[in-house]
Design an enzyme around this catalytic site. Structure first.
Site, PDB file in Angstrom:
ATOM      1  N   PHE A 194      45.414  34.545  39.798  1.00  0.00           N
ATOM      2  CA  PHE A 194      45.485  33.547  38.449  1.00  0.00           C
ATOM      3  C   PHE A 194      46.695  33.636  37.617  1.00  0.00           C
ATOM      4  O   PHE A 194      46.919  32.659  36.891  1.00  0.00           O
ATOM      5  CB  PHE A 194      44.122  33.930  37.601  1.00  0.00           C
ATOM      6  CG  PHE A 194      42.909  33.421  38.405  1.00  0.00           C
ATOM      7  CD1 PHE A 194      42.534  32.108  38.774  1.00  0.00           C
ATOM      8  CD2 PHE A 194      41.915  34.632  38.637  1.00  0.00           C
ATOM      9  CE1 PHE A 194      41.330  31.890  39.474  1.00  0.00           C
ATOM     10  CE2 PHE A 194      40.492  34.110  39.204  1.00  0.00           C
ATOM     11  CZ  PHE A 194      40.455  32.904  39.711  1.00  0.00           C
ATOM     12  N   TYR A 238      28.423  44.045  39.733  1.00  0.00           N
ATOM     13  CA  TYR A 238      29.646  43.285  38.968  1.00  0.00           C
ATOM     14  C   TYR A 238      29.081  43.097  37.328  1.00  0.00           C
ATOM     15  O   TYR A 238      29.500  43.710  36.689  1.00  0.00           O
ATOM     16  CB  TYR A 238      29.775  42.141  39.426  1.00  0.00           C
ATOM     17  CG  TYR A 238      31.183  41.479  38.953  1.00  0.00           C
ATOM     18  CD1 TYR A 238      32.511  41.667  39.673  1.00  0.00           C
ATOM     19  CD2 TYR A 238      31.341  40.990  37.907  1.00  0.00           C
ATOM     20  CE1 TYR A 238      33.807  41.503  39.174  1.00  0.00           C
ATOM     21  CE2 TYR A 238      32.622  40.515  37.261  1.00  0.00           C
ATOM     22  CZ  TYR A 238      33.684  40.847  37.844  1.00  0.00           C
ATOM     23  OH  TYR A 238      35.009  40.766  37.445  1.00  0.00           O
ATOM     24  N   ALA A 267      51.742  38.400  36.070  1.00  0.00           N
ATOM     25  CA  ALA A 267      52.324  36.995  36.482  1.00  0.00           C
ATOM     26  C   ALA A 267      52.414  37.091  38.108  1.00  0.00           C
ATOM     27  O   ALA A 267      53.148  35.897  38.391  1.00  0.00           O
ATOM     28  CB  ALA A 267      53.525  36.645  35.615  1.00  0.00           C
ATOM     29  N   THR A 298      50.652  37.338  40.993  1.00  0.00           N
ATOM     30  CA  THR A 298      49.643  37.251  42.044  1.00  0.00           C
ATOM     31  C   THR A 298      48.533  36.478  41.346  1.00  0.00           C
ATOM     32  O   THR A 298      48.402  36.601  40.061  1.00  0.00           O
ATOM     33  CB  THR A 298      49.194  38.149  42.657  1.00  0.00           C
ATOM     34  OG1 THR A 298      48.589  39.167  41.667  1.00  0.00           O
ATOM     35  CG2 THR A 298      50.080  38.944  43.378  1.00  0.00           C
ATOM     36  N   PHE A 302      53.723  44.410  37.718  1.00  0.00           N
ATOM     37  CA  PHE A 302      54.193  45.802  37.846  1.00  0.00           C
ATOM     38  C   PHE A 302      54.240  45.725  39.566  1.00  0.00           C
ATOM     39  O   PHE A 302      53.066  45.884  40.098  1.00  0.00           O
ATOM     40  CB  PHE A 302      53.062  46.941  37.524  1.00  0.00           C
ATOM     41  CG  PHE A 302      53.619  48.147  37.391  1.00  0.00           C
ATOM     42  CD1 PHE A 302      55.052  48.338  37.927  1.00  0.00           C
ATOM     43  CD2 PHE A 302      53.048  49.284  37.259  1.00  0.00           C
ATOM     44  CE1 PHE A 302      55.535  50.020  37.902  1.00  0.00           C
ATOM     45  CE2 PHE A 302      53.313  50.474  37.198  1.00  0.00           C
ATOM     46  CZ  PHE A 302      54.663  50.900  37.540  1.00  0.00           C
ATOM     47  N   LYS A 305      34.194  43.612  30.984  1.00  0.00           N
ATOM     48  CA  LYS A 305      34.272  42.286  30.948  1.00  0.00           C
ATOM     49  C   LYS A 305      33.921  41.819  29.354  1.00  0.00           C
ATOM     50  O   LYS A 305      34.150  41.041  28.647  1.00  0.00           O
ATOM     51  CB  LYS A 305      33.795  41.305  31.757  1.00  0.00           C
ATOM     52  CG  LYS A 305      34.706  41.376  33.124  1.00  0.00           C
ATOM     53  CD  LYS A 305      36.158  40.980  32.996  1.00  0.00           C
ATOM     54  CE  LYS A 305      36.710  41.312  34.438  1.00  0.00           C
ATOM     55  NZ  LYS A 305      38.109  40.828  34.410  1.00  0.00           N
ATOM     56  N   THR A 355      40.893  38.003  46.274  1.00  0.00           N
ATOM     57  CA  THR A 355      41.913  38.617  45.634  1.00  0.00           C
ATOM     58  C   THR A 355      41.993  39.983  46.043  1.00  0.00           C
ATOM     59  O   THR A 355      40.892  40.439  46.754  1.00  0.00           O
ATOM     60  CB  THR A 355      41.949  38.534  44.098  1.00  0.00           C
ATOM     61  OG1 THR A 355      40.649  39.404  43.731  1.00  0.00           O
ATOM     62  CG2 THR A 355      41.569  37.173  43.469  1.00  0.00           C
TER      63      THR A 355
END
Length: 396
Positions: free
Chosen positions: A52, A234, A48, A50, A73, A243, A274
């Site tokens: 998105f 990716y 929660a 950073t 964390f 993913k 990010t």
């Protein structure tokens, strides 16, 4: 103390409390400017502090007046040493939420662990009763499995064959070729263990077993697909395999939530700066070109714009949530627009160290990177001393 950025590779070793606070205030003001969202009232955000995850917490609280619990964390401050940016982000968010009369508490620790899960369940039970929305937004390079104790480390590698393409050192602007050797089976498996969907499933199973998920509860995890130029490293690489696992997990969670009329979704989001994306070869160069094109078209979004649109235009419209053929929510639609991608591909063909300042938006990339740590934020005086010992008001 006077706090300046100390950069090493793709991380910054310092964070600025006032800069982080101003970033949070800017995001809050954006959400408020877009009007109320008929959204959730009790929200758990895992990851929660950073990116998105933080944007999801801000949107829930200031778009829907939601009570929020954040799990993260982060490194707390020590005298003469700054906290990590997520600590200061959370301190600012919770202070503003409390000023607005909103419930906001948080738990700092390893979200992969059973101990932190149990602590979170107890807090929900004591304070909120049940949860309407669970956001799963963890990004970590390693995971200690809570059942076996085995430590897994993820890797950023292609699968099947080596990969060579252009990349950029975003600090110097030097464009060069990079070659990455393919991952072996153990590395692929480790990356799936860290970044796949198993832990998301564990969280939902524990919440449901404790009776803490409300009727019709929704859970959302975040993913990325991206264009052809990045897919080898990716989407068709080790991260992409993880993913795929995350997206498959959404279907199994939905099956388990049927008796609550609940549902799990994966939201495919836009490429953004990010800490995680800065570490992936090729991605910073692609993002600098993408930013150039999307800013020119007026379609560029940061984390808060993406998540506010996700909530307002996808999750909480009062109608069925639109998904693609694979059941995913797509808020990468503006990035993946054919005209945008055609222009990025054209720029990619001519990119070099010399042409990057004209063809790309490396300045925008650097600005967003510094912003992650509370630096280069408009309205903040970096010559003034800061109190590095800022505390999180709702920390349990």
């Amino acid at each position: 103390m006077i706090i300046a950025p100390r950069i090493r590779g793709f991380i910054c070793l310092t964070a600025h409390p006032e800069g982080c606070e101003q970033n949070v205030v800017n995001q809050i003001n954006y959400v408020k400017s877009k009007g109320a969202i008929a959204g959730p009232k009790r929200v758990l955000v895992i990851g929660a502090s950073t990116g998105f995850g933080l944007a999801s917490r801000i949107t829930s609280a200031f778009g829907s007046d939601a009570s929020t619990i954040g799990v993260y964390f982060e490194k707390p401050p020590a005298p003469g040493k700054t906290a990590s940016p997520g600590w200061y982000n959370t301190a600012a968010f919770e202070a503003k939420a409390h000023e607005a009369g909103l419930y906001a508490k948080s738990i700092n620790g390893d979200a992969f662990s059973d101990e932190i899960k149990q602590k979170t369940l107890e807090l929900i039970k004591a304070d909120l009763g049940q949860i309407d929305l669970v956001i799963y937004s963890l990004a970590s390079p390693r995971r200690t499995h809570p059942k076996t104790g085995v430590v897994y480390n993820s890797v950023l590698k292609p699968i099947g064959q080596s990969f060579t393409n252009k990349t950029v050192d975003f600090h110097t602007g030097i464009v060069s070729d990079i070659s990455i050797q393919p991952a072996n089976e153990e590395e692929i498996e480790n990356t799936v263990e860290v970044m796949g969907g198993e832990d998301w499933g564990f969280w939902i199973e524990d919440l449901k077993a404790a009776g803490l998920l409300a009727e019709g509860a929704t859970t959302v995890a975040y993913s990325y697909i991206g264009p052809e130029v990045t897919e080898s490293v990716y989407r068709k690489g080790t991260i992409g395999r993880a993913k795929d696992n995350l997206e498959a997990t959404a279907f199994s969670i939905t099956e388990k939530l049927k008796d609550l009329n609940g549902k799990a979704y994966v939201s495919v989001n836009k490429a953004l700066v990010t800490q995680a994306s800065s570490a992936i070869p090729v991605i910073p160069l692609y993002i600098s070109l993408l930013y150039k094109v999307m800013k020119a078209k007026g379609t560029h979004e940061g984390c808060i714009e993406q998540i506010q649109r996700l909530f307002q235009d996808r999750l909480y419209t009062g109608t069925e949530i639109p998904t693609d053929a694979n059941g995913r929510i797509r808020v990468d639609d503006w990035e993946m627009d054919e005209a945008v991608q055609a222009e990025v591909s054209k720029l990619w063909a001519g990119i070099s160290t010399e042409s990057l300042p004209e063809l790309g938006d490396l300045a925008g990339y650097k600005h967003d990177f510094l912003n992650l740590f509370g630096f280069d934020v408009a309205g903040v005086d970096y010559e003034v001393e800061s109190d590095e010992m800022k505390q999180v008001p709702g920390l349990v």
